[in-house]
Design a protein around this motif. Structure first.
Motif, mmCIF file in Angstrom:
data_model
loop_
_atom_site.group_PDB
_atom_site.id
_atom_site.type_symbol
_atom_site.label_atom_id
_atom_site.label_comp_id
_atom_site.label_asym_id
_atom_site.label_seq_id
_atom_site.Cartn_x
_atom_site.Cartn_y
_atom_site.Cartn_z
ATOM 1 N N ARG A 106 5.376 -2.662 10.188
ATOM 2 C CA ARG A 106 4.068 -2.351 9.577
ATOM 3 C C ARG A 106 4.203 -1.283 8.497
ATOM 4 O O ARG A 106 3.313 -0.488 8.261
ATOM 5 N N HIS A 107 5.371 -1.267 7.849
ATOM 6 C CA HIS A 107 5.621 -0.223 6.864
ATOM 7 C C HIS A 107 6.805 -0.669 6.009
ATOM 8 O O HIS A 107 7.867 -0.991 6.533
ATOM 9 N N PHE A 108 6.648 -0.699 4.688
ATOM 10 C CA PHE A 108 7.698 -1.192 3.817
ATOM 11 C C PHE A 108 8.912 -0.273 3.801
ATOM 12 O O PHE A 108 10.058 -0.740 3.813
ATOM 13 N N THR A 109 8.692 1.028 3.779
ATOM 14 C CA THR A 109 9.830 1.953 3.731
ATOM 15 C C THR A 109 10.663 1.869 5.000
ATOM 16 O O THR A 109 11.898 1.806 4.953
ATOM 17 N N ARG A 110 9.996 1.885 6.164
ATOM 18 C CA ARG A 110 10.752 1.785 7.421
ATOM 19 C C ARG A 110 11.470 0.435 7.519
ATOM 20 O O ARG A 110 12.591 0.351 8.014
ATOM 21 N N GLU A 124 5.429 -18.151 -3.158
ATOM 22 C CA GLU A 124 5.940 -19.475 -2.775
ATOM 23 C C GLU A 124 4.954 -20.189 -1.861
ATOM 24 O O GLU A 124 4.717 -21.395 -2.000
ATOM 25 N N LEU A 125 4.351 -19.439 -0.929
ATOM 26 C CA LEU A 125 3.435 -20.042 0.041
ATOM 27 C C LEU A 125 2.009 -20.146 -0.503
ATOM 28 O O LEU A 125 1.186 -20.889 0.040
ATOM 29 N N GLY A 126 1.703 -19.364 -1.542
ATOM 30 C CA GLY A 126 0.369 -19.394 -2.115
ATOM 31 C C GLY A 126 -0.675 -18.730 -1.254
ATOM 32 O O GLY A 126 -1.857 -19.105 -1.297
ATOM 33 N N VAL A 127 -0.253 -17.742 -0.470
ATOM 34 C CA VAL A 127 -1.186 -17.066 0.424
ATOM 35 C C VAL A 127 -0.704 -15.639 0.646
ATOM 36 O O VAL A 127 0.494 -15.364 0.638
ATOM 37 N N ALA A 128 -1.679 -14.714 0.825
ATOM 38 C CA ALA A 128 -1.319 -13.330 1.129
ATOM 39 C C ALA A 128 -0.913 -13.223 2.591
ATOM 40 O O ALA A 128 -1.581 -13.764 3.476
ATOM 41 N N LEU A 129 0.182 -12.537 2.850
ATOM 42 C CA LEU A 129 0.669 -12.361 4.219
ATOM 43 C C LEU A 129 0.343 -10.985 4.770
ATOM 44 O O LEU A 129 0.304 -10.801 5.998
ATOM 45 N N PHE A 130 0.094 -10.022 3.878
ATOM 46 C CA PHE A 130 -0.204 -8.655 4.290
ATOM 47 C C PHE A 130 -1.437 -8.146 3.560
ATOM 48 O O PHE A 130 -1.694 -8.514 2.413
ATOM 49 N N GLU A 131 -2.165 -7.300 4.255
ATOM 50 C CA GLU A 131 -3.212 -6.493 3.625
ATOM 51 C C GLU A 131 -2.624 -5.101 3.462
ATOM 52 O O GLU A 131 -2.226 -4.463 4.432
ATOM 53 N N ARG A 132 -2.575 -4.613 2.216
ATOM 54 C CA ARG A 132 -1.876 -3.375 1.909
ATOM 55 C C ARG A 132 -2.874 -2.291 1.541
ATOM 56 O O ARG A 132 -3.838 -2.537 0.820
ATOM 57 N N SER A 133 -2.580 -1.115 2.043
ATOM 58 C CA SER A 133 -3.298 0.083 1.591
ATOM 59 C C SER A 133 -2.251 1.161 1.394
ATOM 60 O O SER A 133 -1.063 0.937 1.659
ATOM 61 N N ARG A 134 -2.666 2.315 0.962
ATOM 62 C CA ARG A 134 -1.684 3.366 0.720
ATOM 63 C C ARG A 134 -1.045 3.835 2.021
ATOM 64 O O ARG A 134 0.074 4.331 2.019
ATOM 65 N N ARG A 135 -1.747 3.673 3.137
ATOM 66 C CA ARG A 135 -1.223 4.170 4.403
ATOM 67 C C ARG A 135 -0.883 3.058 5.396
ATOM 68 O O ARG A 135 -0.121 3.290 6.332
#
Length: 304
Positions: free
Chosen positions: A16-20, A42-53
């Motif tokens: 649940r964290h890109f850096t980790r 490639e899939l044409g769909v969002a897989l994550f909802e991103r926020s700063r935290r």
């Protein structure tokens, strides 16, 4: 879908964290983000909802996580299975042996030891005469053949490993005039009747028997034929004639039969492990190596 991208996706989904996730994967974070974006494109769909935290999975991401884990497990299992086949730890071996060999100490022990070391290699075993084994090996329908011969030479296209030598014995009824002897020369048997394998049995023992008699100066008088060694010994016990068979067959233990030593130097049967010539599949090579080592370390005496 690229398996590498799926591994990256699973790492981000679980951390649940890109850096980790990047630290876990031992890559920099920007390339990881680029690979996830490429997967979403490639899939044409969002897989994550991103926020700063926070990074959370979308409904599509949740479903992909389930499928991706299964796909990666399956890919890992397939890779390991292929590696095990490459190491000769998995697969199937087609092995043949002549009818007399299971009565020896050597062959059952070699098969037992191999199965303990390579339990996931399936052994397809068959009882087949020497000539038939050689034909099957040349046709690619057999992987290994335990054969008996008096001459360790095989047709072109085949290779062999000598495992053991069994002395041949005269199989005789206890009431026969020669039965009180400790040893007999084949030349003394010129007038005797014999019980042997039929000509079409393909066994190397029959060819060797004829060769021994020919060297001794006579053509043997075969009065009865049988395909099974136990039947041959039983017919000797019934007084129908004599036979010449490998010494280990004395373990069959039919009453009124004796096994006498033969003084002829050539009266020995050589046990070979035959394969096709050239590079061998790993499972076949492993079997040959273990059989050769096992025969060398634990074979019974070759004379006496």
């Amino acid at each position: 879908m690229d398996l590498r991208r799926l591994r990256y996706f699973v790492a981000v989904a679980e951390e649940r964290h890109f850096t980790r996730a990047a630290e876990r994967l031992h890559i920099a974070q920007p390339p990881l983000s680029q690979q996830i974006q490429a997967l979403e494109a490639e899939l044409g769909v969002a897989l994550f909802e991103r926020s700063r935290r926070h990074v959370t999975l979308t409904a599509a991401g949740e479903r992909l996580l389930e499928r991706a884990r299964a796909l990666l497990r399956e890919a890992g299992a397939a890779a390991e299975e292929v590696r095990r086949i490459g190491r000769g730890e998995l697969g199937e071996l087609r092995i043949a042996f002549t009818s007399s060999l299971p009565f020896s100490e050597l062959i059952p022990r070699l098969l037992y030891d191999y199965r303990r070391r390579y339990p996931d290699v399936r052994l397809e075993l068959r009882d087949t005469g020497t000539q038939r084994q050689l034909d099957l090996l040349l046709a690619g329908r057999l992987d290994l053949g335990f054969v008996r011969t008096d001459d360790p030479q095989l047709p072109a296209g085949l290779a062999w490993t000598e495992l053991h030598r069994d002395p041949l014995r005269l199989v005789i009824h206890e009431a026969h005039p020669l039965a009180g002897r400790s040893e007999v020369a084949i030349a003394e048997l010129a007038e005797e009747a014999f019980v042997m394998f039929p000509e079409d049995s393909g066994t190397g023992l029959l060819r060797q028997f004829h060769a021994l008699c020919r060297t001794a100066g006579f053509t043997p008088h075969i009065v009865q034929e049988a395909r099974e060694v136990s039947t041959i010994i039983g017919l000797v016990a019934a007084g129908l004639g004599l036979s010449i068979l490998p010494a280990p067959l004395a373990c069959i233990g039919i009453a009124r039969v004796r096994f006498l030593a033969l003084t002829d130097a050539a009266a020995q049967s050589i046990v070979l492990l035959a394969t096709r010539a050239g590079p061998l599949p790993a499972a076949v090579a492993n079997f040959v190596e273990q059989a050769a080592t096992g025969a060398r370390l634990g074979a019974p005496p070759t004379t006496g």
